[in-house]
Structures are given as structure tokens and as C-alpha cells.
Design a protein around this motif. Structure first.
Motif, PDB file in Angstrom:
ATOM      1  N   ARG A  25     -49.045 -21.067 -72.224  1.00  0.00           N
ATOM      2  CA  ARG A  25     -48.204 -21.255 -73.569  1.00  0.00           C
ATOM      3  C   ARG A  25     -47.420 -20.242 -73.865  1.00  0.00           C
ATOM      4  O   ARG A  25     -46.501 -19.514 -74.783  1.00  0.00           O
ATOM      5  N   SER A  26     -47.496 -19.044 -72.787  1.00  0.00           N
ATOM      6  CA  SER A  26     -46.961 -17.716 -72.663  1.00  0.00           C
ATOM      7  C   SER A  26     -45.638 -17.685 -72.304  1.00  0.00           C
ATOM      8  O   SER A  26     -44.715 -16.862 -71.525  1.00  0.00           O
ATOM      9  N   SER A  27     -45.323 -18.914 -71.590  1.00  0.00           N
ATOM     10  CA  SER A  27     -43.471 -19.266 -70.900  1.00  0.00           C
ATOM     11  C   SER A  27     -42.478 -19.296 -71.357  1.00  0.00           C
ATOM     12  O   SER A  27     -42.578 -19.656 -72.793  1.00  0.00           O
ATOM     13  N   GLU A  28     -41.417 -18.755 -71.561  1.00  0.00           N
ATOM     14  CA  GLU A  28     -40.262 -18.870 -72.438  1.00  0.00           C
ATOM     15  C   GLU A  28     -40.234 -20.409 -72.346  1.00  0.00           C
ATOM     16  O   GLU A  28     -38.587 -20.697 -73.288  1.00  0.00           O
ATOM     17  N   ASN A  29     -39.962 -20.857 -71.292  1.00  0.00           N
ATOM     18  CA  ASN A  29     -38.851 -22.410 -71.119  1.00  0.00           C
ATOM     19  C   ASN A  29     -40.363 -23.162 -70.600  1.00  0.00           C
ATOM     20  O   ASN A  29     -40.100 -23.359 -68.592  1.00  0.00           O
ATOM     21  N   PRO A  30     -41.388 -23.336 -70.584  1.00  0.00           N
ATOM     22  CA  PRO A  30     -42.937 -24.118 -70.157  1.00  0.00           C
ATOM     23  C   PRO A  30     -42.137 -25.719 -69.594  1.00  0.00           C
ATOM     24  O   PRO A  30     -41.936 -26.291 -70.983  1.00  0.00           O
ATOM     25  N   ARG A  31     -42.314 -26.627 -68.612  1.00  0.00           N
ATOM     26  CA  ARG A  31     -42.216 -27.782 -67.879  1.00  0.00           C
ATOM     27  C   ARG A  31     -42.829 -28.376 -67.416  1.00  0.00           C
ATOM     28  O   ARG A  31     -43.794 -27.723 -66.105  1.00  0.00           O
ATOM     29  N   ILE A  32     -43.888 -29.442 -67.606  1.00  0.00           N
ATOM     30  CA  ILE A  32     -44.071 -29.948 -67.147  1.00  0.00           C
ATOM     31  C   ILE A  32     -43.527 -31.609 -66.667  1.00  0.00           C
ATOM     32  O   ILE A  32     -43.082 -32.170 -67.215  1.00  0.00           O
ATOM     33  N   ILE A  33     -43.553 -31.137 -64.822  1.00  0.00           N
ATOM     34  CA  ILE A  33     -42.979 -32.429 -64.634  1.00  0.00           C
ATOM     35  C   ILE A  33     -43.602 -33.241 -63.672  1.00  0.00           C
ATOM     36  O   ILE A  33     -44.337 -32.772 -62.358  1.00  0.00           O
ATOM     37  N   ASN A  34     -43.436 -34.416 -63.831  1.00  0.00           N
ATOM     38  CA  ASN A  34     -44.960 -34.983 -63.561  1.00  0.00           C
ATOM     39  C   ASN A  34     -44.137 -35.725 -62.050  1.00  0.00           C
ATOM     40  O   ASN A  34     -43.197 -37.563 -62.438  1.00  0.00           O
ATOM     41  N   VAL A  35     -43.778 -36.141 -60.674  1.00  0.00           N
ATOM     42  CA  VAL A  35     -43.749 -36.746 -60.133  1.00  0.00           C
ATOM     43  C   VAL A  35     -43.766 -37.997 -59.879  1.00  0.00           C
ATOM     44  O   VAL A  35     -44.756 -38.926 -59.386  1.00  0.00           O
ATOM     45  N   SER A  36     -43.236 -39.516 -60.278  1.00  0.00           N
ATOM     46  CA  SER A  36     -43.260 -40.336 -60.758  1.00  0.00           C
ATOM     47  C   SER A  36     -42.762 -41.486 -60.018  1.00  0.00           C
ATOM     48  O   SER A  36     -42.686 -41.244 -58.245  1.00  0.00           O
ATOM     49  N   SER A  37     -42.585 -42.748 -59.613  1.00  0.00           N
ATOM     50  CA  SER A  37     -41.552 -43.572 -58.956  1.00  0.00           C
ATOM     51  C   SER A  37     -41.130 -44.714 -59.719  1.00  0.00           C
ATOM     52  O   SER A  37     -41.712 -44.984 -60.984  1.00  0.00           O
ATOM     53  N   ARG A  38     -39.877 -45.333 -59.923  1.00  0.00           N
ATOM     54  CA  ARG A  38     -39.224 -46.527 -59.628  1.00  0.00           C
ATOM     55  C   ARG A  38     -40.639 -47.988 -60.121  1.00  0.00           C
ATOM     56  O   ARG A  38     -40.591 -48.440 -60.977  1.00  0.00           O
ATOM     57  N   LEU A  39     -40.951 -47.776 -59.474  1.00  0.00           N
ATOM     58  CA  LEU A  39     -42.232 -49.034 -59.151  1.00  0.00           C
ATOM     59  C   LEU A  39     -43.228 -49.040 -60.510  1.00  0.00           C
ATOM     60  O   LEU A  39     -44.345 -48.971 -60.969  1.00  0.00           O
ATOM     61  N   GLY A  40     -43.290 -47.220 -61.302  1.00  0.00           N
ATOM     62  CA  GLY A  40     -44.041 -47.741 -62.879  1.00  0.00           C
ATOM     63  C   GLY A  40     -43.571 -47.581 -63.761  1.00  0.00           C
ATOM     64  O   GLY A  40     -44.099 -48.115 -64.763  1.00  0.00           O
ATOM     65  N   SER A  41     -41.717 -48.108 -63.683  1.00  0.00           N
ATOM     66  CA  SER A  41     -41.284 -48.648 -64.715  1.00  0.00           C
ATOM     67  C   SER A  41     -42.063 -50.518 -64.771  1.00  0.00           C
ATOM     68  O   SER A  41     -41.811 -51.396 -64.418  1.00  0.00           O
ATOM     69  N   LEU A  42     -43.262 -50.546 -65.888  1.00  0.00           N
ATOM     70  CA  LEU A  42     -43.141 -52.221 -66.579  1.00  0.00           C
ATOM     71  C   LEU A  42     -41.870 -52.906 -66.880  1.00  0.00           C
ATOM     72  O   LEU A  42     -42.014 -54.107 -66.172  1.00  0.00           O
ATOM     73  N   GLN A  43     -40.563 -52.356 -67.071  1.00  0.00           N
ATOM     74  CA  GLN A  43     -39.762 -52.629 -67.365  1.00  0.00           C
ATOM     75  C   GLN A  43     -38.982 -53.935 -66.246  1.00  0.00           C
ATOM     76  O   GLN A  43     -38.096 -54.905 -66.060  1.00  0.00           O
ATOM     77  N   LYS A  44     -38.893 -52.706 -65.189  1.00  0.00           N
ATOM     78  CA  LYS A  44     -37.850 -53.018 -64.128  1.00  0.00           C
ATOM     79  C   LYS A  44     -39.023 -54.104 -62.859  1.00  0.00           C
ATOM     80  O   LYS A  44     -38.772 -55.247 -62.462  1.00  0.00           O
ATOM     81  N   MET A  45     -40.465 -54.297 -63.726  1.00  0.00           N
ATOM     82  CA  MET A  45     -41.109 -54.781 -62.881  1.00  0.00           C
ATOM     83  C   MET A  45     -40.938 -56.395 -63.545  1.00  0.00           C
ATOM     84  O   MET A  45     -41.113 -57.404 -63.178  1.00  0.00           O
ATOM     85  N   SER A  46     -41.757 -56.015 -64.713  1.00  0.00           N
ATOM     86  CA  SER A  46     -41.161 -57.666 -65.234  1.00  0.00           C
ATOM     87  C   SER A  46     -40.496 -58.016 -64.757  1.00  0.00           C
ATOM     88  O   SER A  46     -40.091 -59.498 -65.145  1.00  0.00           O
ATOM     89  N   SER A  47     -38.978 -57.125 -64.959  1.00  0.00           N
ATOM     90  CA  SER A  47     -37.643 -58.691 -63.980  1.00  0.00           C
ATOM     91  C   SER A  47     -37.392 -58.410 -63.331  1.00  0.00           C
ATOM     92  O   SER A  47     -36.517 -59.301 -63.145  1.00  0.00           O
ATOM     93  N   GLY A  48     -38.776 -58.459 -62.079  1.00  0.00           N
ATOM     94  CA  GLY A  48     -38.817 -58.746 -61.178  1.00  0.00           C
ATOM     95  C   GLY A  48     -37.971 -58.950 -59.666  1.00  0.00           C
ATOM     96  O   GLY A  48     -37.506 -59.508 -59.076  1.00  0.00           O
ATOM     97  N   GLU A  49     -37.288 -56.890 -60.263  1.00  0.00           N
ATOM     98  CA  GLU A  49     -36.767 -56.766 -59.949  1.00  0.00           C
ATOM     99  C   GLU A  49     -37.413 -56.296 -57.863  1.00  0.00           C
ATOM    100  O   GLU A  49     -36.973 -56.276 -57.000  1.00  0.00           O
TER     101      GLU A  49
END
Length: 234
Positions: A122-146
Motif C-alpha cells: 500500500r505504500s508502493s508507488e506502483n504496486p503489482r501482484i503477478i500470479n503465474v498461471s497457465s494457458r491450462l487455467g483458461s475455461l474457454q480454451k479448455m472447453s474449446s477442445g484445444e
């Protein structure tokens, strides 16, 4: 100089991220699970303050807070990178213990780090939270059969989809505070748990994440992207 906390920093992508940020004179807080790893990183990098904690346990919150209270007035970037791959891709073989374990690491782990780091962000000038996910977390990609017939594990895909929901919820809550929250797919990494189409070494992925992280701010919050490639569908 920015202050960066990276989980899962003893090997793979996390270690490469640590190298990239440390080489550019940032203050780093690598989170690892053993004292031996902490000592190794302390000896290798300057301005580096390892945190020994197990992200599957709520005690990690206090362990993170203790180190940050000693060495950091604020945290600019939190990278939730720690994770493991699952094994079973057939429902008959899926073990609930495995699913629970991956949810604990990929979902509850980031919750614990965020709870520990928020007061310092909260005291940072540009605070960023980056969650390393995966393409495999995409419901749209998964449901498309990719990814049909690719034998990716139930536990990993489910945990990453849940982690993505956490990113969405957190980004909406944090928007008025100025804290940016994004999910990233780092690419198909050439690591031990690689996919059959892996094509990106962790060093290159880490550099891409570093360069991208310099460009994002609160206007970027809520994104799900592969840095310098494009946005992914949730």
C-alpha cells in the motif's frame, strides 16, 4: 530500485526471475522452503533477503511478515510463482489428496502471500501482484477442445482455473487501492514438468516477465496475458 518478492525461487522460472531482478539492482525477497536454499541464494545474490516458509501452511503469513518488517518498508512487486504439476489425467486414477495439495499450493498459497504483503504494498508507488498461471487455467480454451487428448492432469488444470478466479476477484477488490493484479501464462516452458509442445526456456520467459512488469500499472489490472504475445481468454 524496486522491492520484489518471488515465490518458488530456488529453481526453474522462479530462480530465473530472481536472477533477472537481482542483476538489475532490485532488492529481492525470494521465498524458498529450506534453509539450505536460503543460504545458497544469500551467497549468490547481493541485496537479497530469502524467506524460508511453506506456502501450504498459514504460518507462512507470519514468516513473510517478519522478514519484510526487518528489511522492507514496502513491496513493489509480488510474483506468485510457486507451483507443481499434477499427475493423473484419468478420473479413475485421480486422487483427492493430489487435488487438495495442488489447490493448497496454487490457490491458498497466493492468498497467504497476498495477506502478508498487502500492508507493504500500500505504500508502493506502483504496486503489482503477478500470479503465474497457465494457458491450462483458461475455461474457454479448455472447453474449446484445444487440449483434447493431451493428458494434462485434472489437478493442475482445476487448480489453475481456481487461481485465475482468485486473480479476477482480487483485481476487482484492489482496483480502488491502486494495486494492479494480473495473471500470466509464461509460455510453454522447457522445465522438468514440460508439455510436449514446450518451446520457451525459463530464462527467456523470466526476461519477458521482467520487461512486461515495468510497463504495467493500475490501468493493466485484471489482465490474463502471455507477456508480449497477447491476452488469453478466461
Amino acid at each position: 530500485m524496486e522491492k520484489v518478492l518471488i515465490t518458488g525461487a530456488s529453481r526453474g522460472l522462479g530462480y530465473e526471475l530472481l536472477k533477472v531482478y537481482a542483476a538489475r539492482n532490485n532488492m529481492t525477497f525470494p521465498l524458498v522452503r529450506s534453509e539450505q536454499s536460503a543460504q545458497t541464494l544469500s551467497a549468490e545474490f547481493t541485496n537479497c533477503f530469502p524467506i524460508v516458509a511453506d506456502l501450504t501452511d498459514d504460518d507462512a503469513i507470519n514468516q513473510i511478515t517478519s522478514v519484510l518488517n526487518s528489511y522492507a518498508g514496502n513491496i513493489d512487486i509480488l510474483i506468485n510463482n510457486a507451483g507443481i504439476s499434477g499427475n493423473e489425467h484419468l478420473i479413475e486414477n485421480v486422487r483427492t489428496e493430489e487435488v487438495n495439495h495442488l489447490f493448497n499450493i496454487h490457490c491458498l498459497g497466493p492468498i497467504r502471500t497476498v495477506k502478508a504483503c498487502l500492508p507493504f504494498m500500500r505504500s508502493s508507488e506502483n504496486p503489482r501482484i503477478i500470479n503465474v498461471s497457465s494457458r491450462l487455467g483458461s475455461l474457454q480454451k479448455m472447453s474449446s477442445g484445444e487440449f483434447l487428448n493431451r493428458n494434462f492432469s485434472y489437478s493442475y488444470r482445476m487448480a489453475k482455473a481456481a487461481q485465475n478466479m482468485f486473480t479476477i476477484c482480487l483485481s476487482q477488490e484492489m482496483q480502488e487501492t491502486g494495486i494492479s493484479v494480473c495473471a500470466i501464462h509464461p509460455g510453454q516452458l522447457l522445465t522438468r514438468g514440460r508439455s510436449t509442445d514446450a518451446n520457451t526456456d525459463p530464462e527467456t520467459a523470466a526476461l519477458n516477465i521482467y520487461e512486461w512488469s515495468k510497463e504495467i500499472n493500475i490501468t493493466s489490472t485484471g489482465q490474463y496475458v502471455q507477456p508480449f504475445v497477447g491476452e488469453l481468454p478466461w
